[in-house]
Each structure stands twice: as structure tokens, then as C-alpha cells.
Design a protein around this motif. Sequence first.
Motif, PDB file in Angstrom:
ATOM      1  N   ARG A 111       0.798  -1.363  -0.011  1.00  0.00           N
ATOM      2  CA  ARG A 111      -0.061   0.081   0.143  1.00  0.00           C
ATOM      3  C   ARG A 111       1.005   1.245  -0.134  1.00  0.00           C
ATOM      4  O   ARG A 111       0.720   2.218   0.756  1.00  0.00           O
ATOM      5  CB  ARG A 111      -0.947   0.063   1.359  1.00  0.00           C
ATOM      6  N   GLY A 112       1.879   1.461  -0.781  1.00  0.00           N
ATOM      7  CA  GLY A 112       2.505   2.608  -0.992  1.00  0.00           C
ATOM      8  C   GLY A 112       1.953   3.647  -1.661  1.00  0.00           C
ATOM      9  O   GLY A 112       1.766   4.677  -1.252  1.00  0.00           O
ATOM     10  N   GLY A 113       1.571   3.417  -2.961  1.00  0.00           N
ATOM     11  CA  GLY A 113       1.032   4.368  -3.696  1.00  0.00           C
ATOM     12  C   GLY A 113      -0.497   4.508  -3.473  1.00  0.00           C
ATOM     13  O   GLY A 113      -0.941   4.014  -2.702  1.00  0.00           O
ATOM     14  N   VAL A 157      -4.290   3.554  -3.927  1.00  0.00           N
ATOM     15  CA  VAL A 157      -4.942   2.225  -3.773  1.00  0.00           C
ATOM     16  C   VAL A 157      -5.847   2.242  -4.748  1.00  0.00           C
ATOM     17  O   VAL A 157      -6.759   2.807  -5.190  1.00  0.00           O
ATOM     18  CB  VAL A 157      -5.608   2.288  -2.345  1.00  0.00           C
ATOM     19  N   GLN A 180      -4.439   8.502   2.348  1.00  0.00           N
ATOM     20  CA  GLN A 180      -3.157   8.343   1.432  1.00  0.00           C
ATOM     21  C   GLN A 180      -2.150   9.307   1.766  1.00  0.00           C
ATOM     22  O   GLN A 180      -0.978   9.036   1.703  1.00  0.00           O
ATOM     23  CB  GLN A 180      -3.625   7.884   0.003  1.00  0.00           C
ATOM     24  N   ARG A 192      -0.547   9.917   5.401  1.00  0.00           N
ATOM     25  CA  ARG A 192       0.639   8.844   5.729  1.00  0.00           C
ATOM     26  C   ARG A 192       1.888   9.599   5.813  1.00  0.00           C
ATOM     27  O   ARG A 192       2.761   9.341   6.600  1.00  0.00           O
ATOM     28  CB  ARG A 192       0.706   7.741   4.740  1.00  0.00           C
ATOM     29  N   ARG A 218     -14.177   1.097   0.688  1.00  0.00           N
ATOM     30  CA  ARG A 218     -14.515   1.689  -0.545  1.00  0.00           C
ATOM     31  C   ARG A 218     -15.001   0.708  -1.595  1.00  0.00           C
ATOM     32  O   ARG A 218     -15.990   0.879  -2.334  1.00  0.00           O
ATOM     33  CB  ARG A 218     -13.306   2.469  -1.166  1.00  0.00           C
TER      34      ARG A 218
END
Lengths: 174, 307
Positions: A119-121, A123, B164, B167, B189
Motif C-alpha cells: 500500500r505504498g502508492g 490504492v 493516503q 501517511r 470503498r
Amino acid sequence: MADGTATRSGLLDTARRAAESVADPEMPMLTLADLGVLRGVDLAGDGTVTATITPTYSGCPAMAAMRDDLVARLRDHGFPAVRVRVSLHPAWSSDWITPRGRRALAEHGLSAPGPAPHRGGPVPLTLLPVRRDLACPRCGARDTEPVSEFGPTACTALYRCASCLEPFQHVKEV
Amino acid sequence: MAEEAGRGSVYDGLLGGDPSRWAFGTDFEDPLAGVDTTVPDGVDPRRLGAYCLMLGDDALVLSQRLGEWTGSAPDLEDDIALANIALDLLGQARLLLARAAAADPSLVPELPAGSPVPPEDALAFFRAEGEFRNVWLAEAENGDFGATTARLLVFSAWRLALFQRLRDSRDSVLSAVAAKGVKELAYHRDYAGRWFVTLARGTGESRRRVAAGLAGVWPLRGELFAGHAVERAAADSGVGVDPAHVAAEVDTVLDQVFAASGVGRPPAAAPAGADGARGRDGAHTAAFAPMLADMQGVARAHPLGRW
């Protein structure tokens, strides 16, 4: 000094083994160590044991029970001063479930998670049912279908085996 | 030690044991125990507290709404799914409200001396309506399952996009909450998106209902991206995210769902509310007070209670 060091490392060993033996409250076939929730055990100079745990999910209702079980187990092993720390970072990953934990899940009719997505970039949105190549933990057939991505505990999805018709839980990849 | 790896739990003797443990030992504890809550350099603790309150209130209020489905969802699986999603959001809310209280203790309502209520519960159960900072989208009534699906889709797409970016927050608590929250919100989602498509491509009635649900929540969408001064300040100091910056990304995700479902994007709606005040300012819709009364009633009746 040498004796003191030996005693201390022996004590830390005892504390570690005691903490590692505590069972998960919701999946008691797993220890907290098998589940990857127990992140560390330390022994301070004054004899205080600090156990560090991390929640599987933000709302995991079992955290308080884990804490109480850890304190009780360590007290039973002769450590009256016990602290339980919560570590939020890094976030728990199903990849941390040990091989022994995965075997224990399968032996108890639960399907173990595959590799967790990274889950770096951004999703990606997944509008089709999650495809997992699972074997039924009861009969071994690979003809399984998801019933719901949300199961009886925060970390499981619900599946059904099309061959033996039994439902089973799959520990989700996170 | 094989004999130790058993099922032993301190609650095994519950019924005959220590009466102080009657509620399964879930006595109050600090959810941030052992977590470094130092406010980063150059960040105003009161602004950080106000920002965490907004994110925490969004999650708390939608969690309460989703919890209303427990026992009345279309089937058992969705009953469980909605409760799971509510639980994830409640967990996020607890951490964020605790973080708000740690950053700015003056936010926490005063309780009678001797009250065992921890700060995050005081924030949840003892604030008045005008002190909540959640967006209106979170407080809207559930409506039918179609409306709940449409609301959850918009909310989780928005929150996932925010988290996102969050983070990378300079605040280590916010970045940790966001890193974990991303994993959870991705499931939320997907769940809402799949149901949206399923309902839209189902019967004429299910399609009508999910489209009506979407039309109902669409006017509440503008507030999500408007960006309150607190949010912009949090973004400027590197701890928060300006929601205006995620609008395009959320649109792209929603358009994917609309395309798959054959439901058109609703026309842009004029924002409701004459004076421009919104949930982020402490102004709320008529639906909010009854929900709050339901959520807070028991705690307010027993401010010295232990659970």
C-alpha cells in the motif's frame, strides 16, 4: 557482573517465552507471537517488563483483553511490574503471521492469508470480488467462493466451499 | 512451553471471579499508551487538536450511523460488514480524538470530580452539538440500503484519498493512524463500490433506489472539498491535508464506479445552507441532534459510570 548478566538474560528469556505463549482472544489457536501482534518484550533494570503490541485493525476490540492476558501471564511467571505499550507504527500486516501460526489456522479450519498487497502508492479500486486461490481448509478442494469480505472478526472474510459446502473463515490480506 | 500455549485467559473465571472485571476487563485505557504524542516543531497544538477533532468526528459520527444498521441490514453478511466498517471507523475515531485531547487538553469537556471517563470518551459523549466538527455527509440519516451505499461510497473514497496523503504527516500519530486507516478504508470503498454496481445493475427498483440515494448525498459533497481554515493551516504546517487537493482524485474513482454501473454523475448541486456555515464550523443539520441524543444518552446519564 557476569552472573548478573546471565540472570538478566535468563529472566528476559522467561519473560519473552511467557509473553509469546499468550493466546489471541479471538483466534485462540494462535498465540500473540504467531499472529505477529506481539512486537517486542523488554526487561528494564528495575525488573519492569514492557510488552509491545500492535492492533490488527484500528477498532480491534481484543486489545484490552490482550493487555490483561499479557499482564496476568507475566505476573504468573514472577514479573510483578508489567507495562503494555501500544505501537501504531508500522501498521500490522497479515504477512507477520508466522508459519506456525498459518499451520495452526489451517488445523482449526481457517484459511491463512496470502501475501499482503503493498500500500505504498494510490490504492486501486476493485469492483469485482477479490480473487483468491484458496483451498478449503476442511476438504482441500480449490472450488471456493467468497460470501463476504467481512467476517465474524475484523481480520477475516467469509467463504464457502462449493465441494463440501462448509463455510469457513479466511484471514484477510492487509 | 506446550502446556502454556493453551486457551488460558484471565476472563476464564469471569462468572465466579473478580466482580470488577464483570465487563470483560475492558476498563478504560489510553489508546495511545506508549505512543509519542509530542507535537512536531512549528505546529500550533491547538490547530493540530482542532484538525484531529474534525477527522475524528467524521469517523465517530458515520460509525454511529452505520451501527444503526446492526440487526436490520438486508442480510446477515451485510449486517456484519456494516458493523465491521463501523468498528474500523470507531477505532480511527478513538485514536484521533485521543490525539486531539493530547494536543489540546482544553478541548475536553469538564466532568464531575472522580469521573473515570477518559478524554476521548469525554469528547464523544459530553460535547454539545455545536462542538462537533464532522461534515454533514457523515451525519445524514441512513435512508435505505441504496442511500447508505451511495453515502459510504462517497465518504470512503474521500477519506481514503485524504489518508493516503496523511501517511506523510509530520505528526507521527496522524501518519500512523493514516497508514493503518488506508488498509481499512480500501476495504470500505471496495465494499460500497461493489454494492453500488450490483444495485445499479440489479432490478429496476434497486437501480432507482441507489440512484436516488446518490442524488440525495450529492449536495453534501461540496463540503468535503471546500477546505476549512483549520484544514488549510494543518496542511500548511505539514501535519494535515487540504481536501481541495484530493477532489480530482476522488472524482476519478467515483467516475469509475459510475461508468461500471451505468449511473450518470448527478448534476452539480448548489450547496445547502444559507449563511455558509457547515459541519466543520459546528453548524449541523436537523438529523444530527436526535442521533447525538441516542449516542450520548447513556454516558450522560451516568457520568461516573464504569463500563
